[in-house]
Scaffold this active site. Structure first.
Site, PDB file in Angstrom:
ATOM      1  N   LYS A  77     -11.901  -1.717   8.175  1.00  0.00           N
ATOM      2  CA  LYS A  77     -11.208  -2.582   9.144  1.00  0.00           C
ATOM      3  C   LYS A  77     -11.692  -2.254  10.563  1.00  0.00           C
ATOM      4  O   LYS A  77     -12.276  -3.106  11.223  1.00  0.00           O
ATOM      5  CB  LYS A  77      -9.695  -2.440   9.024  1.00  0.00           C
ATOM      6  N   TRP A 134       0.847  -1.202   0.000  1.00  0.00           N
ATOM      7  CA  TRP A 134       0.000   0.000   0.000  1.00  0.00           C
ATOM      8  C   TRP A 134       0.872   1.237   0.000  1.00  0.00           C
ATOM      9  O   TRP A 134       0.575   2.220  -0.693  1.00  0.00           O
ATOM     10  CB  TRP A 134      -0.969  -0.021   1.185  1.00  0.00           C
ATOM     11  N   ASP A 145      -1.198   6.969   6.300  1.00  0.00           N
ATOM     12  CA  ASP A 145      -2.295   6.040   6.021  1.00  0.00           C
ATOM     13  C   ASP A 145      -2.515   5.234   7.299  1.00  0.00           C
ATOM     14  O   ASP A 145      -1.658   4.445   7.703  1.00  0.00           O
ATOM     15  CB  ASP A 145      -1.863   5.136   4.851  1.00  0.00           C
TER      16      ASP A 145
HETATM   17  N1  PMP Z   1      -3.937   1.250   2.768  1.00  0.00           N
HETATM   18  C1  PMP Z   1      -3.895   0.186   3.593  1.00  0.00           C
HETATM   19  C2  PMP Z   1      -2.914   0.181   4.728  1.00  0.00           C
HETATM   20  C3  PMP Z   1      -4.752  -0.892   3.371  1.00  0.00           C
HETATM   21  O1  PMP Z   1      -4.712  -1.958   4.182  1.00  0.00           O
HETATM   22  C4  PMP Z   1      -5.662  -0.855   2.293  1.00  0.00           C
HETATM   23  C5  PMP Z   1      -6.648  -1.961   2.013  1.00  0.00           C
HETATM   24  N2  PMP Z   1      -6.476  -3.139   2.581  1.00  0.00           N
HETATM   25  C6  PMP Z   1      -5.649   0.260   1.461  1.00  0.00           C
HETATM   26  C7  PMP Z   1      -4.793   1.303   1.734  1.00  0.00           C
HETATM   27  C8  PMP Z   1      -6.571   0.368   0.280  1.00  0.00           C
HETATM   28  O2  PMP Z   1      -7.829   0.642   0.754  1.00  0.00           O
HETATM   29  P1  PMP Z   1      -9.117   0.736  -0.156  1.00  0.00           P
HETATM   30  O3  PMP Z   1      -9.452  -0.646  -0.564  1.00  0.00           O
HETATM   31  O4  PMP Z   1     -10.106   1.350   0.802  1.00  0.00           O
HETATM   32  O5  PMP Z   1      -8.808   1.622  -1.297  1.00  0.00           O
END
Ligand code: PMP
Length: 361
Positions: A197, A103, A173
């Site tokens: 989450k 991510w 994030d």
């Molecule tokens: N950042 C992190 C740390 C994540 O765990 C995730 C999804 N698991 C995301 C970003 C992406 O999130 P989204 O699916 O809401 O775009």
């Protein structure tokens, strides 16, 4: 007795049962409105009490200072990977990134489409099983911001302290750790998190940004992707994800009743310790992350055999411990033990692991 499983999914993941029951109770008629929250105008007084109530609660829970805006957006955390550079990479058109997982890497790659994104440090050399050591002198003093991923969902690492970036604003994030332990928002220019989450259903993203950090988006930034648009209309420029925000509000109330984030952190530390202590004592299972950087939320672990891994996952699923398969880049297993996972769920998983270990010696 219901037939719910212990769901160790990385997200969307478990929600507190009391929240689901309350939503069920209010499904057909919220308050005395005679309608479901899903059927309400977002411009109604009653809906305003939900969305602004959710904002007030998150401000209180996270102790968000008054000089920060709080809003609820759509597009997931992933949309922030481009919204952040479009809105904030605007003074020197430079930003620094710490790449601690998939991510973090996506955030870095997306930002590089809008300006000079620089990878300051990475833990990719060891399949992201640690957090690189950072110091203020590593960051470009001219960078518009530094981006970090506070908890790495796939690899199970977390920052234990907010890195010192000198005068450069920090952007984080918080998707997979928000509300799990206190975070000092005043140390950040912006924090964001997808809801699915620790906050509620997928479809809503929380953004908290310092007031003097916004207002200078790149010219071509689409209206919907400008923070100012959403700030001006307090998350209601267009129709927000009304029902998802309502569930978040119920989760915030649940967390407040539990004693807030400090109390939650104690529970999370206790839960994680049950699992890590067993992993450290087991001859069959072992954690993949260096001990000092272990996440409280995502716990990856492996055995030394693919057959054992798949047998374990299969038998666990049959016993009602579901979604334990690890990410393909790590292999093995991963137990995501977010806020709503009860301590009994982790204890029951560890009992099952012990039993599996004895039977498969
Ligand atoms: N950042 C992190 C740390 C994540 O765990 C995730 C999804 N698991 C995301 C970003 C992406 O999130 P989204 O699916 O809401 O775009």
């Amino acid at each position: 007795m219901n037939n719910r499983v212990y769901n160790f999914s990385a997200g969307p993941s478990m929600l507190p049962e009391s929240v689901l029951l309350q939503a069920q109770k209010e499904m057909l008629n919220y308050g005395d409105s005679g309608m479901s929250v899903m059927e309400m105008s977002h411009r109604s007084k009653i809906y305003e009490s939900i969305i602004y109530g959710a904002e007030d609660l998150i401000r209180e829970l996270m102790n968000i200072p008054d000089d920060y805006y709080v809003f609820f957006l759509q597009g997931g955390a992933s949309t922030q990977f481009s919204m952040i550079p479009m809105n904030l990479m605007n003074k020197n058109n430079k930003a620094d990134f710490v790449v601690t997982g998939q991510w973090a890497k996506k955030a870095y790659q997306e930002a590089s489409r809008y300006g000079a994104a620089r990878k300051v440090a990475s833990s990719e050399d060891k399949i992201f099983n640690y957090i690189p050591k950072l110091s203020a002198d590593m960051f470009d003093p001219e960078a518009d911001y530094v981006h970090i991923t506070f908890n790495n969902t796939i690899y199970g690492t977390r920052y234990k302290a907010v890195p010192d970036t000198g005068k450069v604003p920090l952007v984080a994030d918080l998707s997979s750790m928000i509300l799990s332990e206190p975070v000092d928002v005043s140390k950040f220019g912006l924090v964001y998190a997808g809801a699915q989450k620790n906050m509620g259903p997928a479809g809503v993203t929380l953004v908290v940004v310092k007031k003097d950090f916004v207002g200078n988006a790149m010219d071509f930034t689409p209206t919907m992707l400008k923070y100012e648009t959403h700030i001006k209309d307090r998350s209601m420029y267009n129709t927000p994800p009304t029902y998802a925000i309502y569930i978040c509000k119920l989760v915030f109330e649940w967390l407040k009743n539990l004693g807030g984030i400090e109390a939650m952190k104690k529970i999370n530390e206790e839960k994680a310790a049950i699992l890590y202590n067993y992993l450290d004592s087991s001859d069959m299972f072992k954690g993949t992350v260096v001990p000092e950087d272990r996440s409280l939320m995502n716990v990856p672990f492996i055995t030394d055999s693919e057959d054992l891994n798949s047998n374990f996952i299969k038998q666990a699923t049959e016993k009602g411990f579901v979604n334990l398969k690890g990410h393909r880049t790590v292999g093995g297993m991963r137990a995501s033990i977010y806020n709503a996972m009860p301590t009994e769920g982790v204890k029951a998983l560890v009992d099952f692991m012990k039993d599996f270990e004895i039977k498969n010696k």
